[in-house]
Design a protein around this motif. Structure first.
Motif, mmCIF file in Angstrom:
data_model
loop_
_atom_site.group_PDB
_atom_site.id
_atom_site.type_symbol
_atom_site.label_atom_id
_atom_site.label_comp_id
_atom_site.label_asym_id
_atom_site.label_seq_id
_atom_site.Cartn_x
_atom_site.Cartn_y
_atom_site.Cartn_z
ATOM 1 N N ARG A 124 0.830 -1.213 0.000
ATOM 2 C CA ARG A 124 0.000 0.000 0.000
ATOM 3 C C ARG A 124 0.865 1.265 0.000
ATOM 4 O O ARG A 124 0.355 2.371 0.156
ATOM 5 N N GLY A 125 2.176 1.109 -0.158
ATOM 6 C CA GLY A 125 3.034 2.270 -0.290
ATOM 7 C C GLY A 125 3.754 2.690 0.964
ATOM 8 O O GLY A 125 4.430 3.717 0.984
ATOM 9 N N LYS A 126 3.626 1.918 2.055
ATOM 10 C CA LYS A 126 4.269 2.290 3.317
ATOM 11 C C LYS A 126 5.606 1.556 3.467
ATOM 12 O O LYS A 126 5.930 1.010 4.518
ATOM 13 N N ALA A 143 1.874 2.113 -5.040
ATOM 14 C CA ALA A 143 2.735 2.105 -3.848
ATOM 15 C C ALA A 143 4.043 2.834 -4.110
ATOM 16 O O ALA A 143 5.094 2.468 -3.605
ATOM 17 N N GLY A 144 3.988 3.873 -4.972
ATOM 18 C CA GLY A 144 5.178 4.630 -5.276
ATOM 19 C C GLY A 144 6.186 3.909 -6.141
ATOM 20 O O GLY A 144 7.342 4.324 -6.254
ATOM 21 N N VAL A 173 4.221 10.585 -6.590
ATOM 22 C CA VAL A 173 3.063 9.835 -7.088
ATOM 23 C C VAL A 173 3.007 8.485 -6.385
ATOM 24 O O VAL A 173 3.902 7.649 -6.556
ATOM 25 N N GLU A 174 1.952 8.283 -5.595
ATOM 26 C CA GLU A 174 1.770 6.998 -4.921
ATOM 27 C C GLU A 174 0.994 6.025 -5.808
ATOM 28 O O GLU A 174 1.375 4.876 -5.977
ATOM 29 N N ILE A 199 -9.705 1.240 -11.425
ATOM 30 C CA ILE A 199 -9.428 2.625 -11.805
ATOM 31 C C ILE A 199 -8.637 3.289 -10.684
ATOM 32 O O ILE A 199 -9.075 3.291 -9.531
ATOM 33 N N PRO A 200 -7.471 3.865 -10.987
ATOM 34 C CA PRO A 200 -6.681 4.531 -9.945
ATOM 35 C C PRO A 200 -7.306 5.880 -9.565
ATOM 36 O O PRO A 200 -8.182 6.400 -10.273
ATOM 37 N N ARG A 201 -6.804 6.461 -8.497
ATOM 38 C CA ARG A 201 -7.310 7.767 -8.072
ATOM 39 C C ARG A 201 -6.861 8.879 -9.010
ATOM 40 O O ARG A 201 -7.515 9.921 -9.103
#
Length: 636
Positions: free
Chosen positions: A216-218, A290-291, A266-267, A334-336
């Motif tokens: 999730r990008g963390k 997740a970057g 950009v994440e 669909i991404p944000r």
């Protein structure tokens, strides 16, 4: 009494309207409401699907006879009927238009070709010990999905790293439940072995949570936590544990560094870039999650003959990107954020429709500066280069097809070539394969395999197998053409083999009334040497081509691709047969009892070795069923 009714002239049927006159008549009954319209041709084929904020105001434009291009004039002239659907909002109309275009594939719409689902990573949550695996398709399994990845290679690389870093299991539930000692993956430090209790389910759950947080990008938080644990282990003189944590941190660092572009700002976003040149288009899509850069994929939408809304101030690029985005995200997450190099014609409407589908706000932006603009520029460079390669390949392909037409005395270069081959081992698991090629190369979405069904064939009867395959294929073609669809009619059929296979093919096609299609037999040379192939054409002496002929190389590629596809289909069928469980053949043993038996005895072989007194101890197995199972494994 004289019958005078015959003297009364019957009322003349009103002339059927067509083209602009038909459209003008339809407009009189249309509402001033959003909706979708379809233009229908002479053979009931859908020519075009469009959406409108106001059906009445949009459709009347086609009746006025003022068109920006000849293509739209041709479409209007070919219209013989129209169909309409009103919707609640314009966003609903857009979503319906997208669905109908993908389903009906109208020839005057921009069409997304080579569409496919992308692989994802799934953390399955419907088991006490969550499973990490690759997934493709609908989200029917309970769990957390991460993606899309542009290729199986990209997702496999990430899965490999995640196994090293978080030690999550990838085995199936049936394997997990029958383990009594750790498997090889634990030995090579890629699984924590929750199956045998080497790690508690609580501690294993903590690993799962870490993997989810990373995806999730963390990543920085996860790596920081692991670094603290490593330092604490070292201070406590637990050097082995500290070394394991060190290796896990290195694995995670590798993921962050492997991608060519890993943006800092950009994440989650898809970067979409369109390049149009020479009547062709390429769209490159880069996936960032997740970057991290999770890969890219090139698309080549069909724009020849496209007749999109001719609104003032809307460019061809805007119409193409609008159609592409709508069709692309019809069946994908669909991404944000969507970053593009061209502003879509209906950007606000697309955002609204995507928000309806995804349940959250979706932004479509065209960045002008900064890191996001650099990402779009990089994607545009890739789109430009990919289209250049495709156009170069297309030019070479055109020359090859012209050479094929000259070699086999065809009236014109073939648009669709079908190549057939069979594969079997002494007649078992026999499969026929059909591959398709054309001006754009191999059309893999059109490939078909045919499981040989006939029980009357002598094992290994290649002629009989070829007859069955061609009969099924061309009987379907005849049915399609009776329904007005001739899109799948080949211009040239190549069969692997010599005069015997050619005669078998000609016999079947003559019986079905499709004897106007050119058929050629391709026989391998002595000792199957490439370059010594002989070609068989009805009514001609077999001949060979010059060993260095480009046409010969091309025909060899077609033949080899058909051979590869048929062998692959055969191996798949043989593998499925080998995997069949003998328990499936026993009456009374359903999925539940089968699972219980395998859990109790480890395998079907173990069940076969068990005695009746052992079998009845399994839940759901009665004395009668135990005796039936025991007898099944000892019959003969």
């Amino acid at each position: 009494m004289t019958d005078t009714t015959a003297d009364i002239p019957s009322p003349a049927e009103p002339p059927k309207l067509a083209g602009a006159a038909l459209i003008k008549d339809e407009v009189t009954r249309l509402p001033d409401a959003p909706g979708v319209y379809r233009m229908i041709g002479e053979a009931d084929e859908v020519l075009y699907v469009g959406k409108a904020k106001s059906l009445k105001k949009r459709v009347v434009q086609y009746a006025q006879g003022r068109f920006h291009t000849n293509r739209i004039a041709h479409m209007v002239d070919a219209t013989r009927a129209m169909e309409f659907v009103t919707t609640r909002t314009e966003a609903d109309a857009l979503l319906l238009e997208i669905n109908l275009i993908k389903q009906l594939k109208p020839r005057f719409n921009v069409l997304l070709r080579d569409d496919k689902s992308f692989p994802e990573i799934l953390i399955r949550r419907d088991h006490d010990a969550a499973q990490l695996r690759k997934h493709r398709g609908a989200h029917a399994v309970k769990g957390d999905y991460f993606g899309p990845f542009a290729s199986a290679w990209a997702v496999n690389r990430t899965l490999n790293t995640l196994q090293k870093a978080f030690l999550l299991r990838s085995c199936s539930d049936s394997v997990y439940e029958t383990r009594d000692r750790p498997c090889m993956l634990h030995q090579i430090k890629r699984c924590a072995a929750p199956c045998t209790g080497l790690i508690s389910l609580e501690d294993y759950g903590a690993l799962v949570d870490q993997a989810e947080a990373f995806l999730r990008g963390k990543s920085r938080a996860v790596m920081g936590q692991m670094a603290k644990e490593m330092e604490a282990a070292a201070e406590d003189l637990e050097f082995e544990r500290a070394a394991r944590l060190r290796d896990r941190i290195r694995a995670l660092a590798a993921v962050a560094q492997e991608s060519q572009i890993n943006p800092e700002t950009v994440e989650e976003a898809d970067v979409v870039a369109l390049h149009v040149e020479g009547g062709q288009a390429c769209v490159q899509v880069f996936f960032f999650r997740a970057g991290q850069n999770w890969g890219n994929h090139a698309y080549f939408p069909r724009i020849t003959g496209a007749a999109e809304d001719e609104e003032e101030g809307v460019t061809e690029e805007q119409r193409i990107i609008t159609a592409f985005l709508g069709q692309f995200y019809d069946d994908k997450p669909i991404p944000r954020l969507i970053l593009a190099n061209v502003q879509p014609a209906d950007a606000d409407l697309l955002s609204e429709a995507f928000a309806l589908k995804s349940g959250r706000k979706v932004e479509i932006a065209v960045p002008k500066r900064g890191e996001k603009a650099d990402l779009v520029g990089h994607a545009l460079t890739n789109a430009r280069e990919a289209l250049g390669r495709r156009m170069a390949e297309g030019s070479a392909q055109t020359k090859l097809l012209a050479g094929v037409a000259e070699t086999f005395k065809l009236d014109a270069p073939p648009e669709r070539i079908e190549v057939y081959d069979n594969s079997h081992i002494q007649g078992t698991n026999a499969v026929g394969g059909m591959i398709v090629a054309g001006p754009e190369g191999f059309m893999k979405g059109q490939y078909r395999k045919f499981n040989i069904r006939s029980t009357e064939l002598t094992p290994g009867d290649d002629y009989g197998m070829m007859k069955e395959v061609l009969k099924r294929r061309f009987a379907r073609l005849v049915k399609e053409e009776e329904e007005g669809d001739d899109a799948n009619r080949p211009d040239l059929v190549l069969v692997d083999g010599g005069k015997g296979q050619l005669d078998a093919a000609l016999e079947i096609m003559a019986d079905l009334g499709v004897d106007d299609i050119a058929v050629v037999g391709v026989a391998k040379g002595p000792d199957r040497d490439a370059g010594l192939e002989r070609f068989f054409i009805p009514g001609q002496t077999p001949f060979m081509l010059e060993p260095k002929s480009p046409v010969l190389y091309y025909l060899q590629r077609l033949r080899d691709e058909a051979h590869r596809f048929a062998i692959g289909a055969h191996r798949t069928r043989r593998s499925m047969d080998l995997k069949k469980n003998p328990l499936d053949e026993i009456e009374g043993v359903g999925p539940g009892r089968k699972k219980a038996l395998l859990h109790a005895f480890g395998s079907a072989k173990g069940v076969g070795r068990a005695g009746v007194e052992d079998l009845v101890k399994v839940d759901g197995v009665s004395q009668a069923l135990a005796e039936r199972i025991h007898a099944f494994f000892r019959k003969g």
